[in-house]
Design a protein around this motif. Structure first.
Motif, PDB file in Angstrom:
ATOM      1  N   ILE A 131     -35.045   7.938 124.040  1.00  0.00           N
ATOM      2  CA  ILE A 131     -36.014   8.274 122.988  1.00  0.00           C
ATOM      3  C   ILE A 131     -36.959   9.376 123.459  1.00  0.00           C
ATOM      4  N   PRO A 132     -37.572   9.272 124.653  1.00  0.00           N
ATOM      5  CA  PRO A 132     -38.370  10.405 125.135  1.00  0.00           C
ATOM      6  C   PRO A 132     -37.545  11.685 125.297  1.00  0.00           C
ATOM      7  N   ARG A 133     -36.275  11.553 125.646  1.00  0.00           N
ATOM      8  CA  ARG A 133     -35.428  12.740 125.779  1.00  0.00           C
ATOM      9  C   ARG A 133     -35.221  13.430 124.433  1.00  0.00           C
ATOM     10  N   VAL A 134     -35.079  12.634 123.371  1.00  0.00           N
ATOM     11  CA  VAL A 134     -34.942  13.229 122.034  1.00  0.00           C
ATOM     12  C   VAL A 134     -36.229  13.966 121.664  1.00  0.00           C
ATOM     13  N   VAL A 135     -37.382  13.343 121.942  1.00  0.00           N
ATOM     14  CA  VAL A 135     -38.663  14.007 121.685  1.00  0.00           C
ATOM     15  C   VAL A 135     -38.717  15.330 122.441  1.00  0.00           C
ATOM     16  N   GLU A 136     -38.309  15.306 123.699  1.00  0.00           N
ATOM     17  CA  GLU A 136     -38.344  16.500 124.551  1.00  0.00           C
ATOM     18  C   GLU A 136     -37.465  17.627 124.004  1.00  0.00           C
ATOM     19  N   VAL A 137     -36.259  17.281 123.545  1.00  0.00           N
ATOM     20  CA  VAL A 137     -35.346  18.293 123.010  1.00  0.00           C
ATOM     21  C   VAL A 137     -36.010  19.084 121.890  1.00  0.00           C
ATOM     22  N   TYR A 138     -36.707  18.391 120.997  1.00  0.00           N
ATOM     23  CA  TYR A 138     -37.294  19.072 119.852  1.00  0.00           C
ATOM     24  C   TYR A 138     -38.685  19.645 120.131  1.00  0.00           C
ATOM     25  N   ALA A 139     -39.376  19.116 121.148  1.00  0.00           N
ATOM     26  CA  ALA A 139     -40.694  19.665 121.502  1.00  0.00           C
ATOM     27  C   ALA A 139     -40.570  20.959 122.286  1.00  0.00           C
ATOM     28  N   ARG A 140     -39.521  21.089 123.111  1.00  0.00           N
ATOM     29  CA  ARG A 140     -39.386  22.244 123.996  1.00  0.00           C
ATOM     30  C   ARG A 140     -38.730  23.414 123.275  1.00  0.00           C
ATOM     31  N   ARG A 141     -39.446  23.896 122.273  1.00  0.00           N
ATOM     32  CA  ARG A 141     -39.031  25.081 121.504  1.00  0.00           C
ATOM     33  C   ARG A 141     -40.243  25.548 120.731  1.00  0.00           C
ATOM     34  N   LEU A 142     -40.181  26.719 120.128  1.00  0.00           N
ATOM     35  CA  LEU A 142     -41.264  27.143 119.239  1.00  0.00           C
ATOM     36  C   LEU A 142     -41.237  26.187 118.054  1.00  0.00           C
ATOM     37  N   GLN A 143     -42.399  25.624 117.709  1.00  0.00           N
ATOM     38  CA  GLN A 143     -42.378  24.456 116.852  1.00  0.00           C
ATOM     39  C   GLN A 143     -43.665  24.334 116.049  1.00  0.00           C
ATOM     40  N   VAL A 144     -43.627  23.527 115.005  1.00  0.00           N
ATOM     41  CA  VAL A 144     -44.828  23.027 114.339  1.00  0.00           C
ATOM     42  C   VAL A 144     -44.753  21.507 114.395  1.00  0.00           C
ATOM     43  N   GLN A 145     -45.902  20.871 114.473  1.00  0.00           N
ATOM     44  CA  GLN A 145     -45.946  19.423 114.657  1.00  0.00           C
ATOM     45  C   GLN A 145     -45.241  18.681 113.526  1.00  0.00           C
ATOM     46  N   GLU A 146     -45.436  19.155 112.305  1.00  0.00           N
ATOM     47  CA  GLU A 146     -44.837  18.468 111.156  1.00  0.00           C
ATOM     48  C   GLU A 146     -43.319  18.443 111.263  1.00  0.00           C
ATOM     49  N   ARG A 147     -42.725  19.566 111.635  1.00  0.00           N
ATOM     50  CA  ARG A 147     -41.267  19.636 111.777  1.00  0.00           C
ATOM     51  C   ARG A 147     -40.786  18.802 112.956  1.00  0.00           C
ATOM     52  N   LEU A 148     -41.537  18.820 114.048  1.00  0.00           N
ATOM     53  CA  LEU A 148     -41.156  18.075 115.239  1.00  0.00           C
ATOM     54  C   LEU A 148     -40.941  16.600 114.914  1.00  0.00           C
TER      55      LEU A 148
END
Length: 197
Positions: A112-129
């Motif tokens: 679960i933390p790995r899934v969070v990491e995959v999507y956090a480690r990019r140019l991002q907005v919180q809502e999309r994350l």
């Protein structure tokens, strides 16, 4: 044949050239002692901070799903994450609280933390994350519901613009039972927002 810019070293060189140009445009001398190595460090840092680009949940989860006859909520709380705002390329960071209700299938807790990491480690907005984490878990597990709450601070709000150092942004993404069942949603939100340990 792949484009030369697709090779890691060539991409780092191109990023470093861009950072060197940016320093010059800011009125700095990229050749002065303290800045000579900065362009390469910036390139390596940006590559590291955006390493989730092009990855997906399947990469993070691998074969760590298991058939388990369980249907009670699984919550992993206080998952630290760090990301870069796509509007200003400044960091935002905080904690993710991620839960799901299995429908006969569970995932290894560390995934679960790995899934969070995959999507956090990019140019991002919180809502999309939050939406991407919820969608990914829904796709991998087909659970009865998924809930994601993100609580973060944004340096673009703290260091520039409104300059509000104590503002926090809280977003949620709810699927299935977390969206449709008020009792399930309330239980999740109560557990997610409980006092940190």
């Amino acid at each position: 044949m792949p484009d030369a810019a697709d090779r890691p070293d060539d991409r780092l060189d191109a990023l470093a050239d861009g950072a060197r140009r940016m320093l010059a445009l800011l009125g700095e001398d990229p050749e002065r002692d303290g800045l000579v190595r900065t362009p390469r460090r910036v390139a390596e840092s940006l590559a590291w901070l955006t390493r989730g680009t092009g990855c997906d949940a399947a990469d993070a989860v691998g074969d760590a799903t298991f058939d388990v006859p369980r249907d009670n909520m699984v919550l992993v709380r206080d998952v630290e994450f760090y990301s870069l705002c796509e509007h200003h390329m400044l960091p935002f960071y905080g904690r993710a609280h991620v839960a799901y209700i299995p429908d006969g299938r569970v995932v290894g807790l560390s995934k679960i933390p790995r899934v969070v990491e995959v999507y956090a480690r990019r140019l991002q907005v919180q809502e999309r994350l939050g939406e991407q984490v919820a969608d990914a878990l829904e796709a991998v597990l087909r659970p009865r519901g998924v809930g994601v709450v993100l609580d973060a601070v944004h340096l673009c709000m703290m260091m520039r613009g409104v300059e509000k150092q104590n503002a926090r942004t809280v977003t949620s993404a709810l699927r299935g039972a977390f969206r449709d069942d008020a009792r399930t949603r309330d239980e999740f939100l109560r557990l997610a927002h409980g006092a940190p340990r």
